[in-house]
Design an enzyme around this catalytic site. Structure first.
Site, PDB file in Angstrom:
ATOM      1  CD  GLU A  58      -2.785   1.166   2.476  1.00 22.48           C
ATOM      2  OE1 GLU A  58      -3.067  -0.010   3.003  1.00 22.48           O
ATOM      3  OE2 GLU A  58      -3.467   2.018   2.789  1.00 22.48           O
ATOM      4  CE  LYS A  97      -6.229  -1.482   5.468  1.00 23.71           C
ATOM      5  NZ  LYS A  97      -5.215  -0.610   4.774  1.00 23.71           N
ATOM      6  CG  ASP A 118       0.741 -17.051  11.723  1.00 26.69           C
ATOM      7  OD1 ASP A 118       0.088 -16.246  11.100  1.00 26.69           O
ATOM      8  OD2 ASP A 118       0.630 -17.924  12.122  1.00 26.69           O
ATOM      9  CG  HIS A 139      -3.330   7.686  -0.218  1.00 22.71           C
ATOM     10  ND1 HIS A 139      -2.345   6.713   0.348  1.00 22.71           N
ATOM     11  CD2 HIS A 139      -3.920   7.143  -0.843  1.00 22.71           C
ATOM     12  CE1 HIS A 139      -2.972   5.487  -0.259  1.00 22.71           C
ATOM     13  NE2 HIS A 139      -3.817   5.862  -1.237  1.00 22.71           N
TER      14      HIS A 139
HETATM   15  C1  MEV Z   1      -5.554   3.554   5.186  1.00 21.84           C
HETATM   16  O1  MEV Z   1      -5.096   2.342   4.831  1.00 21.84           O
HETATM   17  C2  MEV Z   1      -5.652   3.661   6.813  1.00 21.84           C
HETATM   18  C3  MEV Z   1      -6.513   4.766   7.432  1.00 21.84           C
HETATM   19  O2  MEV Z   1      -7.917   4.672   6.854  1.00 21.84           O
HETATM   20  C4  MEV Z   1      -6.600   4.682   9.074  1.00 21.84           C
HETATM   21  C5  MEV Z   1      -7.474   5.374   9.884  1.00 21.84           C
HETATM   22  O3  MEV Z   1      -8.636   5.890   9.273  1.00 21.84           O
HETATM   23  O4  MEV Z   1      -7.049   5.780  11.171  1.00 21.84           O
HETATM   24  C6  MEV Z   1      -6.071   5.904   6.948  1.00 21.84           C
END
Ligand code: MEV
Length: 401
Positions: free
Chosen positions: A87, A268, A284, A382
């Site tokens: 990513e 995430k 793992d 990003h």
């Molecule tokens: C993107 O891979 C992860 C985010 O969505 C995490 C978040 O929103 O805190 C930017």
């Protein structure tokens, strides 16, 4: 305020160097041999023979980009962090979070002993005083479990504790064997020991039938913790005052604390930092993912993995505690040349130190995401980085047409 070190992970302009120069610089940082540096760049990595050893029906291997996160200072020691991930902007964000943390001296970490837990499920056919039996037999059961584990015992490991609980709905007594697996992740050790010990149970708990015998990935006794405190000035921004950004980050965290949908995305983002280091070091990542998310539900509601608070001095304080069952010996860690080189890059940490570094990366990753989300928004940085991919893709399309 920045830390001064002989070997600094502050590498301004690292991202502007050609790949080969970055690899050389990283190799010099950790004293990697030419062969190890090649493994790190993925060029001398998985042979057909290894692929065939690792999995069944192998037909080849699948490559992921391997990057190096800079700026990390963990317990006063600078480290370069290998991250295998596809990513865009993850490595840049981790490095940025670590740079912010440096304003407050970097990350402070700790971890519990590497205690893994195995479950033995026993179906009870009739009432039996299992509390009395297991209390009386506990020491001899531990001694039996440790028989034949000389190498583990010599390294200070082995079965340390036995606990149990009963689940009336399925008439199951669950016996937990807690084992110190030292620098190994320990899945094989645990599964071997619980399978062996379970054979003993029907003779002890009369009328029981042995059910499942397997480790739990919710390794509540194998936790790692990282924290950082960052002065508000570190967040000064063209359009925001530092203290304003601190308030916004704390507010973003509160959103995750109260809302499961937001907590899921928040976490995430934390795993964006954790998984790539797990992959790069041959660990793992599915096990850690499962354990981390289950741990987030321990109070009955899914919560964020990190905590962000404002201190009375107005600084931002962040912390993370998650189950972190990682190994630095055995299995893929040992056999995969890139994992070996990645561990050397990290300075050959033991399992506990690696677990702590990984937690620090998760915290840095989350900090960077929350800072961006709370200020200019995530797409700004990003998309800047993403544009490089789009340009390349367009070039390739033109070449095909
Ligand atoms: C993107 O891979 C992860 C985010 O969505 C995490 C978040 O929103 O805190 C930017």
């Amino acid at each position: 305020m920045e830390h001064g070190h002989e070997r600094s992970s502050r590498l301004p302009g690292f991202y502007t160097l050609p790949i080969s120069e970055r690899a050389k610089l990283a190799a010099r940082f950790s004293g990697l041999s030419e062969e190890e540096a090649l493994s790190l760049s993925g060029l001398g990595s998985l042979t057909g023979e290894l692929v065939d050893i690792f999995i069944e029906n192998a037909v080849g291997s699948f490559s992921l980009p391997l990057g190096i996160a800079t700026n990390f200072c963990v317990n006063g020691k600078d480290v370069l962090v290998p991250m295998a991930v596809e990513e865009t902007s993850v490595v840049a964000a981790a490095s940025h979070g670590a740079k912010l943390a440096r304003f407050g001296g970097g990350f402070r970490t700790r971890s519990s002993e590497p205690i893994m837990t195995g479950q033995i499920q026993l179906y009870l056919k009739h009432e039996v005083d299992f509390d009395r039996i297991l209390t009386e037999e506990k020491e001899s059961l531990l001694e039996y479990a440790n028989r034949g584990q000389d190498r583990l015992l010599k390294r200070g490991g082995g079965a340390k504790d036995l606990t149990w609980y009963f689940i009336p709905e399925i008439q199951s007594l669950v016996v937990l064997l807690h084992i110190n697996t030292v620098d190994a992740m320990g899945a094989n050790i645990v599964n071997t020991m619980v399978e062996k010990l379970s054979a003993f149970m029907p003779g002890l708990i009369t009328g029981c039938e042995v059910g499942l015998r397997i480790l739990t990935n919710l390794t509540e006794r194998r936790l790692a913790y990282a924290e950082c405190t960052i002065p508000a000035e570190a967040f000064r921004h063209t359009t925001f005052e530092g203290h304003h950004v601190v308030d916004k980050i704390v507010g973003a965290w509160a959103f995750a604390w109260h809302d499961t949908h937001r907590a899921t995305t928040h976490n995430k983002g934390v795993m964006n930092g954790i998984d790539p280091v797990l992959i790069a070091t041959g660990n793992d990542w599915r096990a850690i993912e499962a354990g981390a998310h289950a741990f987030c539900c321990r109070e009955g509601k899914y919560r964020p993995m990190t905590t962000w608070k404002k201190t009375k001095e107005g600084h931002l304080h962040g912390s993370i505690e998650v189950p972190m069952a990682v190994g630095t010996v055995g299995g893929v860690t040992k056999l995969h040349p890139t994992a070996q080189a990645a561990l050397k890059l990290l300075g050959h940490p033991g399992a506990q130190e690696l677990a702590e570094i990984i937690c620090a990366v998760g915290l840095a990753q989350n900090l960077s995401a929350l800072r961006a989300l709370a200020t200019e928004g995530i797409q700004h940085g990003h998309m800047g980085l993403h544009q490089k991919n789009i340009d390349l893709l367009q070039k390739q399309m033109r070449a095909i047409q």
